[in-house]
Design an enzyme around this catalytic site. Structure first.
Site, PDB file in Angstrom:
ATOM      1  N   GLY C 152      -5.192   9.200  -6.058  1.00 53.42           N
ATOM      2  CA  GLY C 152      -4.571   8.028  -5.452  1.00 53.42           C
ATOM      3  C   GLY C 152      -3.957   7.147  -6.515  1.00 53.42           C
ATOM      4  O   GLY C 152      -4.241   7.267  -7.714  1.00 53.42           O
ATOM      5  N   CYS C 153      -3.093   6.250  -6.059  1.00 54.78           N
ATOM      6  CA  CYS C 153      -2.374   5.411  -7.016  1.00 54.78           C
ATOM      7  C   CYS C 153      -3.314   4.471  -7.766  1.00 54.78           C
ATOM      8  O   CYS C 153      -3.299   4.422  -8.997  1.00 54.78           O
ATOM      9  CB  CYS C 153      -1.266   4.641  -6.305  1.00 54.78           C
ATOM     10  SG  CYS C 153      -1.781   3.790  -4.804  1.00 54.78           S
ATOM     11  N   TYR C 154      -4.156   3.730  -7.051  1.00 53.16           N
ATOM     12  CA  TYR C 154      -5.062   2.795  -7.737  1.00 53.16           C
ATOM     13  C   TYR C 154      -6.044   3.516  -8.671  1.00 53.16           C
ATOM     14  O   TYR C 154      -6.277   3.058  -9.798  1.00 53.16           O
ATOM     15  CB  TYR C 154      -5.850   1.965  -6.727  1.00 53.16           C
ATOM     16  CG  TYR C 154      -5.060   0.910  -5.980  1.00 53.16           C
ATOM     17  CD1 TYR C 154      -4.553  -0.206  -6.634  1.00 53.16           C
ATOM     18  CD2 TYR C 154      -4.852   1.005  -4.610  1.00 53.16           C
ATOM     19  CE1 TYR C 154      -3.850  -1.194  -5.941  1.00 53.16           C
ATOM     20  CE2 TYR C 154      -4.161   0.024  -3.907  1.00 53.16           C
ATOM     21  CZ  TYR C 154      -3.657  -1.074  -4.579  1.00 53.16           C
ATOM     22  OH  TYR C 154      -2.972  -2.042  -3.884  1.00 53.16           O
ATOM     23  N   THR C 156      -5.815   6.002 -10.500  1.00 52.72           N
ATOM     24  CA  THR C 156      -5.267   6.547 -11.742  1.00 52.72           C
ATOM     25  C   THR C 156      -5.433   5.591 -12.926  1.00 52.72           C
ATOM     26  O   THR C 156      -6.089   5.944 -13.909  1.00 52.72           O
ATOM     27  CB  THR C 156      -3.802   6.983 -11.514  1.00 52.72           C
ATOM     28  OG1 THR C 156      -3.804   8.116 -10.636  1.00 52.72           O
ATOM     29  CG2 THR C 156      -3.103   7.340 -12.817  1.00 52.72           C
ATOM     30  N   PRO C 157      -4.900   4.363 -12.886  1.00 51.98           N
ATOM     31  CA  PRO C 157      -5.108   3.497 -14.051  1.00 51.98           C
ATOM     32  C   PRO C 157      -6.553   3.022 -14.194  1.00 51.98           C
ATOM     33  O   PRO C 157      -7.007   2.777 -15.321  1.00 51.98           O
ATOM     34  CB  PRO C 157      -4.160   2.317 -13.787  1.00 51.98           C
ATOM     35  CG  PRO C 157      -3.960   2.310 -12.310  1.00 51.98           C
ATOM     36  CD  PRO C 157      -4.022   3.739 -11.874  1.00 51.98           C
TER      37      PRO C 157
END
Lengths: 349, 349, 349, 349
Positions: C152-154, C156-157
């Site tokens: 998912g996008c969140y 990742t970082p």
């Protein structure tokens, strides 16, 4: 003015952006009470669910249009989708309710509706009874009118800027170009691919090029205001802002007019108007400055090399372009101060 | 093409937005090496301090302009403020370095500089030696030119759209109006009250009405491209976006031209061009779609009621409007594929 | 690598923002061909109608998912709505097609789906077969995997920033807080009241407070990457941007760790990673700088007064947060250079 | 209240964003007259040149601070840069003028200034005389105070949200995290690289991580309001909006508190407050909705898995975060209705 009880008015189409702006303005109006909040959809919702910012109305309920007891109100603002106003409005007026209609159903001639709105007008006999509600240009017609057709957003700054100059013969009527730029709130609250933030942020788009329904509205009102017949080319653009319209109008300068004459015409015409600000030699009109107000800013420039006048106008499209001007018209119709409930200082920055 | 070593080029004015875009493009260019990064201020800073996004250059240093060993490069991109290019450019060309100048110092006639740029041109003899770098219209002049004057941002879509139609006699030259809308990156990196986010967000502002220096540039290039002399009225507007220009041009349609003729002219003219996209009957040009590309989108519309043609153009002002077109010109000048290092798919949304 | 014919891949779910970004990246990929463009809706449309920016694909047609001949492709990117991937993906893998699934259907444990996604997982036996595609942390599992669950996008970082520090014992696992800020493109292309420009411009909104489905994904991947079990509190916020995520993570610093140790851990961990940039002492992570790239920026800070570490991460949610990382994983799976087709310089400003 | 003549007040620092917002509010205030407009720079300009939106003040002149005849005003709003207020304010108070200081010069203890503001406080004896102007929490101290230190923008929603919960023992004081998101107007009108539209649009940036001067202000006011000593971690972020702050606060829930208890505490605490809106179960706080108002929206959520409370607050940073609250305090100090001149319905959308 000594007034014991506020004037009860209905807001029909209260769940859209224009409706919400009307409710915001009326909450601060000293003489008017928003007594009925009607909607053509979403009836039964509370205002708080749909518009949490309208906290003073939070527990009020949006009601179906036909729940209105016409005897309970003295006036109505009607902000319904195109084609939905006519029947509602004529009923109200017949029942003695004075109406400011914010849609397009009473702004054109009968012959214009099929071409520009795509339908035959259902009550053409009414079209001549409606006063065109561009307040500063048509005040005498508005004051006693049972029905006022509140202008479209684009026509408002265009007509305020061009009409005095065309009437004075300083701008020639042939070949006028109107280039409009508008924020998205003018397109309404319903979400579409066009209004998606990811589509609009970073975008500038022309739309309905030469085919926007405000074209005949501008031409018709220009004729009514100045007696001059003209055909203009109008191209609106959508820009990534929420509120605010800028219109840039181009017209040939009369060979007998000096540049300063045009500025003088506008300045003189609007010297006593609380909601029209003619800017000379300083900043140009900018709708950001007008957020939440009923003000129209105008400036005029002459490109002497090309013999062309440029008239720039700016408004808050939900203010002077819709709800603000509607309240201004109501004030005029009911003998209130024309500035009641209306701001002249924008929320800036 | 078999190439062992990349061509070394200098980027002068590398610390501005156009400079940064040049560096971004050159990093992906198969045949060019950004060998020298010169600045007129901020010399001594690392690229990483000024432009953290240019990670591959992070440890490179911005050097003073006069630190360039002219023998070390074959070409130079010059992106310096108005009035700062002329001396630098003429030195370079005299030393045998081919130059693409992205400023305005070689785009006009000698007589135009006092009026439009506010200074007397320091090297007027050079003005006729510079090829005007609107690639698609002046390719033969560019290919062998020692000096190319890369076009301004606004003139690029205006000329690509209007020139073929004026040349074909389908749009009449008298009374043409150009209404431009641009994002803020075209105004450069230096912070001002105008570029303050709190000023620009929510704002639309006309500026330099009838007095923008791209006006004589458009007129001069139009004459060079079509042989037609004209005076146009140009009003640029600043809109709250970063990259992207839309130009909406209005001109009277020739009485002998049918609407479809205009579309056909553009379509035919650009059928084989990789960086010009003529849109017919579908979406209108939108710079959002072009972010990061060297593409110009065009469309043409005829308002038959008013006899007016509307030509809409869109570009990324840092792409086809500046750095992209400069690289395209370099490619042409050095015999690379004209598309080397240049994108046609924008970063969207 | 010497490769004669590009590897044919399918893109399923090609009509969404992630699909479009995959097509953009694949157009520039040296070894991959987007051979099939499948959609679960809008089949029959041309790419040009839906995504005019994808000009090289303009005449390609979006096909129904079941029109795919599985033998015609070697790999597939699957970007379908939650709950729609599982059946499609398992079929593909059974047919020998290697899959990168960009949805959430293979990221969690069986027990998590009812609570966090609202459905029972239809193929729980597959959950342990899927490699979690956070490339830098799970490279060994990805390289040979038949099925990769792209993060998912969140997460990742968050995971790139926290995992090395938790694993090193420098941040304590109890009470970690993750505050996320995302642009709207992460919510997809379908227009809603939330994504309406007039709703989002000027707004900052927390949503799904403590209930976002990326919470268990972060916890599960943290356990897999570090062996540490933890429960974190995650609050995502929607901010008025299109692309880009910033995550700000808060965790107690181990009493034995010095501030410089945390920076050293991240710096050392990612020293050789082309797509992770650890920023020390200079600018903080900013997704604007990463537009169009596959890069994650990280920084770490210690608030010594409060004994708290702050780990900031930024990505382009459609890049490293979706399509970019998916291509990175495909590169790894097929033995291409991991950087093929992926940018490290963002389109800025 | 029967009042013949309005109370004359000075606005010192009238040329900044906070000064402009004070002028906007005072123009609509029934009992106050902005009698003197002082600036520390730009003296001699007209208001119309600097702030064209303040049309009713267009011809007023910004005067130098020392041109103020202290006997001519009863109160002063002071909105000067950090370190510039102290001398001006103490002079005014000594002369019998009641002051609301909107800067940071009277918000902290003497020992805090060197660390957090970088200077030694010039008048430390005054620090205990100033009432902290968070109206809802410190009303008794404000009503008779000669000097009110108006709170910083971030502390306002943080304290309104957290203080009642910490005081009730429902949120534990150890390890509280405050994640703030603010629009750019809080950083003032002076243009910088950070406030450049091209830098901020599309960006989200943490700044002064753990080092923002509002940290000790929140801790000190929390101690004054609740008697509880704590150290919190505060990370502010800049987001691409003009007005508006959201603060997301994280704190461990007391093991004896049930989730509903926290909501009840806030709801009960602010039941009669006109400018604090506790949102339960519906929309979360959103500053867009509060544009132009003096309202603070709050919500509280409990992440039971992690034992963490999340308290979200939103304000217009120029309203309740600066000028609005200053007017509210003046109303309280002079016995006007606390709501005089202050809006509760935001300009939306």
């Amino acid at each position: 003015m000594l007034e014991i009880t506020p004037t009860p008015v209905a807001v029909l189409g209260a769940s859209g952006y224009t409706g919400a702006e009307l409710l915001r303005l009326l909450a601060a109006h000293p003489h008017v009470d928003a007594a009925f909040l009607g909607v053509h959809d979403a009836a039964g919702s509370s205002v708080g669910q749909v518009f949490p910012h309208l906290a003073p109305y939070a527990d009020r309920t949006f009601e179906p249009l036909d729940a209105l007891d016409q005897a309970s109100v003295e006036a109505a603002f009607v902000a319904l989708p195109a084609g939905r106003s006519a029947a509602v409005v004529t009923d109200l007026v017949d029942a003695g309710v004075r109406v400011v209609d914010l849609g397009g159903d009473f702004r054109l001639g009968e012959e214009d509706y099929p071409d520009w709105y795509g339908f035959d007008h259902p009550a053409p006999a009414w079209l001549d009874k409606a006063a065109y509600g561009l307040t500063e240009l048509f005040r005498p017609q508005i004051v006693d009118a049972p029905l006022v057709a509140n202008p479209g957003c684009y026509p408002t700054p265009v007509l305020l800027g061009l009409a005095p100059l065309v009437e004075a013969g300083q701008i020639l009527p042939a070949g006028i170009v109107v280039d409009g730029k508008s924020g998205i709130s003018g397109a309404g609250k319903a979400p579409t691919q066009t209004s998606h933030f990811a589509s609009l942020d970073g975008s500038v788009q022309a739309y309905r090029i030469g085919r926007h329904q405000h074209t005949p509205e501008m031409e018709r009102a220009m004729r009514a205001a100045t007696g001059v017949d003209l055909r203009l080319t109008f191209v609106p653009h959508l820009v990534p802002t929420v509120r605010g319209i800028v219109t840039t109008c181009y017209g040939r300068v009369s060979p007998t007019a000096r540049p300063a004459d045009l500025a003088a015409t506008l300045e003189h015409r609007y010297a006593d108007e609380p909601f029209v600000r003619v800017l000379l030699g300083g900043p140009v009109p900018d709708p950001k400055r007008l957020t939440g107000t009923n003000v129209c800013e105008l400036s005029v420039h002459v490109d002497e090399r090309a013999g062309m006048a440029v008239v720039v106008g700016a408004i808050d499209n939900l203010g002077k372009g819709a709800a603000g001007q509607a309240v201004q018209n109501l004030n005029l119709m009911f003998g209130f101060h024309e500035t009641d409930g209306l701001a002249t200082i924008g929320v800036y920055p």
